[in-house]
Design an enzyme around this catalytic site. Structure first.
Site, PDB file in Angstrom:
ATOM      1  N   ARG A   1      25.899  36.667  47.683  1.00  0.00           N
ATOM      2  CA  ARG A   1      25.948  36.335  49.106  1.00  0.00           C
ATOM      3  C   ARG A   1      26.458  37.557  49.862  1.00  0.00           C
ATOM      4  NH1 ARG A   1      31.413  36.101  49.446  1.00  0.00           N
ATOM      5  NH2 ARG A   1      32.556  35.147  47.722  1.00  0.00           N
TER       6      ARG A   1
ATOM      7  N   LYS B   1      30.666  32.712  35.784  1.00  0.00           N
ATOM      8  CA  LYS B   1      31.221  33.973  35.295  1.00  0.00           C
ATOM      9  C   LYS B   1      30.900  34.172  33.812  1.00  0.00           C
ATOM     10  CE  LYS B   1      35.133  34.748  38.448  1.00  0.00           C
ATOM     11  NZ  LYS B   1      34.895  33.731  39.442  1.00  0.00           N
TER      12      LYS B   1
ATOM     13  N   GLU C   1      40.007  36.801  29.901  1.00  0.00           N
ATOM     14  CA  GLU C   1      39.792  38.244  29.902  1.00  0.00           C
ATOM     15  C   GLU C   1      41.102  38.951  29.600  1.00  0.00           C
ATOM     16  OE1 GLU C   1      38.457  39.423  33.729  1.00  0.00           O
ATOM     17  OE2 GLU C   1      36.368  38.846  33.387  1.00  0.00           O
TER      18      GLU C   1
END
Length: 662
Positions: free
Chosen positions: A292, A116, A200
């Site tokens: 994916r 990430k 975040e």
């Protein structure tokens, strides 16, 4: 196109890939663990090979064993499904080294988006909107604490290598940060083998909207519209739909362009999903990219009329994308929910056990079922407890929601507890019906979606009693050679009148006794101070119709010798256990003197020792079971007499872990 494909996964997704391969004439090769020897994906595949023990680390995460099967079986390509090795760069590279096609993105793309932190840095370079925060390499606790102060609270801690809600914590104040960080890092280490996190700014009341993207080896990249996944519990998606009820055409276009830009930044090939956080004012921020196929891909397929697994296969074989961006045309509205073996009333505790009964709606143009188990199979403790994905489609959102309600009404799971009743309430809740739900709503208002301790509707109880009476009258025969004999009746018949019967029903552990007189659809019922005259009752086609004190009512009902399920006027499900008519008492929970394991799992943390004095609600142990951490807390204040588990121990359900002094 490939002739032989190995599916390196299990359950629902393995069955899903096998169906597409079979339609294309591709020979399928399955792999299985010791726990899955009799699983449906093993039975559906053209051939299947064992790869190890029941735990994922002993089987489905063993890339070496899977590649060995691929070599022996002559597989030309490997489809990883989702989860397990689907985003494992080392496995993708090992496939290439072995001369076997990995049906997924290039390893470099997985690397770029697998972290990430790295993904955020890359998106920053390509001007994709980001949430303020920290995604740096320095992971020292004091550095993270300082960055948390700079970012401001509330903030989100996320596992840098994570996905599926694992290793995520919301922190609302500085005092909570250290404990939340430690918990997130433990879960991240357990799930991904990587303790790195990112921070975040937490966007209050956000929506979660993701875009399906596809790229080919010829440099083409497009998006296949959005999916809204804002109905979540503990960051796990509960309901997914497309199109989003929140987006207008302008915002959809802007987000689609950002998703394609994100994919182009890594020269993406194959199926991927770019996920965004969307604020209430419509501002959107890149969250992550999943390299994916996603669990919720069927809703995209249903509105576009596509087979995304077929697209994956064709692109991996070197073919170009079947459509250009302007050719992507959506029709109607699709919704997906997942039927799980779990107990919503016990904090969604995952379940396991044999599926004694599995009744699902018939597939049609409006109803699709993607499952990996059938009636008689066992939900094991080693894997995700999903039973099936239920996908519905109709021309617009209101009609699709009604299709979902009808499909859930037709569903029944007996064996492990399930989340069907929870999903029924979800599908009727105003925030869902009106398209107003945000990602935190379920966690803030969970009691609105659970039956809990709500007062029992007497009419529902009386309906369950009538169904029980009629079921027994039609099924119990003392003299089958003479069905017209009064001695063959099951209605407590007496000379001159029908005698009294007691119908005992248990709901949420509480016993209810209904006194009944009468037979053959006409009864006088009493429960405590409430009474009712029932007349003209008929039971059939999964419904009870009757007049309750002259009010004609029809209720969906399903009954057998062990239980009776009644849907009330609001569409909510009530499942009663049929109890013996003699006296019954609930079992006391050991007087609060011990903590027992709620299910099989592994102890990851022991936070107390014998002799400690603790307070009620204090966290004493943390265990990991079926992919999630469970905090075990003190049932009362007092002194700890003994502890019977240590960090790393694997324990069975109902094992005593800790005892209190008397």
């Amino acid at each position: 196109m490939f002739e032989r494909v190995l599916i390196a996964n299990r359950g629902e997704i393995a069955c899903r890939v096998i169906r597409s391969c079979r339609r294309l004439g591709i020979h399928t090769i399955a792999v299985y663990s010791q726990a899955d020897a009799n699983a449906q994906h093993v039975r559906l595949a053209d051939e299947a090979w064992p790869i190890g023990g029941p735990r994922p680390t002993e089987s489905y995460l063993r890339g070496d064993a899977i590649l060995e099967v691929a070599r022996k079986s002559g597989a030309q390509a490997i489809h990883p499904g989702y989860g397990f090795l689907s985003e494992n760069t080392a496995f993708a590279r090992a496939c290439a080294d072995a001369g076997i096609v990995f049906i997924g993105p290039r390893p470099e793309s997985i690397d770029a988006m697998g972290s990430k932190a790295a993904a955020k840095a890359l998106m920053e370079q390509h001007r994709v909107p980001l949430v303020p925060g920290y995604h740096g390499e320095d992971q020292a606790a004091e550095v993270l604490a300082e960055q948390a102060r700079r970012t401001g609270f509330p903030l989100m801690i996320k596992a840098a290598a994570g996905g599926g809600g694992k290793g995520m914590r919301i922190v609302r104040g500085e005092a909570e940060f250290a404990d939340a960080l430690a918990s997130a890092q433990r879960e991240a280490a357990s799930s991904f083998g990587d303790t790195r996190v990112i921070l975040e700014r937490y966007v209050e009341h956000p929506r979660h909207i993701e875009f399906q993207v596809f790229g080919d080896t010829h440099g083409n990249i497009i998006h296949l519209n959005e999916r809204e996944c804002s109905a979540q519990r503990r960051y796990q998606k509960v309901l997914e739909e497309t199109p989003s009820p929140f987006l207008d055409d302008a915002r959809r276009s802007a987000m689609g362009a950002a998703a394609v830009a994100a994919a182009k930044a890594v020269n993406y090939v194959g199926a991927g999903t770019v996920e965004f956080i969307v604020a209430q004012d419509g501002e959107f921020f890149f969250m992550e990219m999943n390299t994916r196929l996603q669990v919720e891909h069927p809703v995209t397929e249903e509105t576009l009329g596509l087979d995304l697994v077929e697209w994956q296969l064709r692109i991996a074989a070197g073919q170009p994308l079947p459509l250009a961006q302007e050719q992507v045309k959506a029709h109607g509205h699709a919704i997906e929910v997942r039927l799980y073996a779990e107990d919503p009333d016990q904090n969604f505790l995952p379940g396991s056990g044999k599926l004694v009964k599995l009744r699902l709606p018939a597939p049609s143009r409006h109803v699709r079922l993607d499952g990996g188990v059938i009636e008689g199979d066992t939900v094991t403790i080693f894997y995700d407890p999903m039973i099936a994905k239920l996908i519905v489609w109709d021309v617009d959102r209101p009609q699709a929601l009604q299709r979902l309600r009808d499909a859930l009404l037709a569903s029944e799971i007996v064996g492990p507890k399930s989340n069907i009743a929870f999903l029924e309430r979800l599908s009727r809740h105003p925030v869902v019906v009106e398209g107003r739900i945000d990602t935190g709503y379920l966690d803030r208002h969970l009691e609105e979606f659970l039956a809990g301790d709500a007062a029992l509707d007497t009419q529902v109880l009386f309906a369950a009693a009538v169904a029980s009476l009629m079921h027994d009258e039609s099924n119990v025969t003392a003299n089958p050679s003479d069905p017209h004999s009064p001695w063959a009746r099951a209605d407590a018949w007496r000379v001159g009148h029908a005698g009294k019967r007691i119908v005992a029903l248990s709901l949420h552990g509480q016993r209810h006794e209904v006194e009944a007189h009468g037979h053959d659809g006409n009864y006088q019922l009493r429960h405590g101070d409430a009474s009712c005259q029932v007349s003209g009752a008929r039971l059939g086609d999964d419904a009870l119709s009757a007049r309750f004190d002259d009010e004609a009512v029809r209720m969906p009902v399903r009954i057998d010798a062990a239980r009776v399920t009644v849907h009330d006027a609001h569409g909510f499900r009530h499942t009663f256990e049929r109890a013996p008519a003699f006296a019954w008492a609930s079992k006391e929970a050991a007087g609060g003197n011990q903590i027992v394991s709620p299910m099989p799992g592994r102890i990851v943390l022991v936070k107390a020792q014998a002799g400690d004095t603790v307070e009620e609600g204090q966290e004493l142990l943390v265990m990991e079971a079926m992919k999630m951490e469970l905090a075990l807390k003190a049932p009362r204040g007092g002194s700890i007499a003994s502890i019977h588990a240590a960090q790393g121990d694997f324990v069975e359900a109902d094992t005593v872990l800790l005892r209190f002094a008397d």
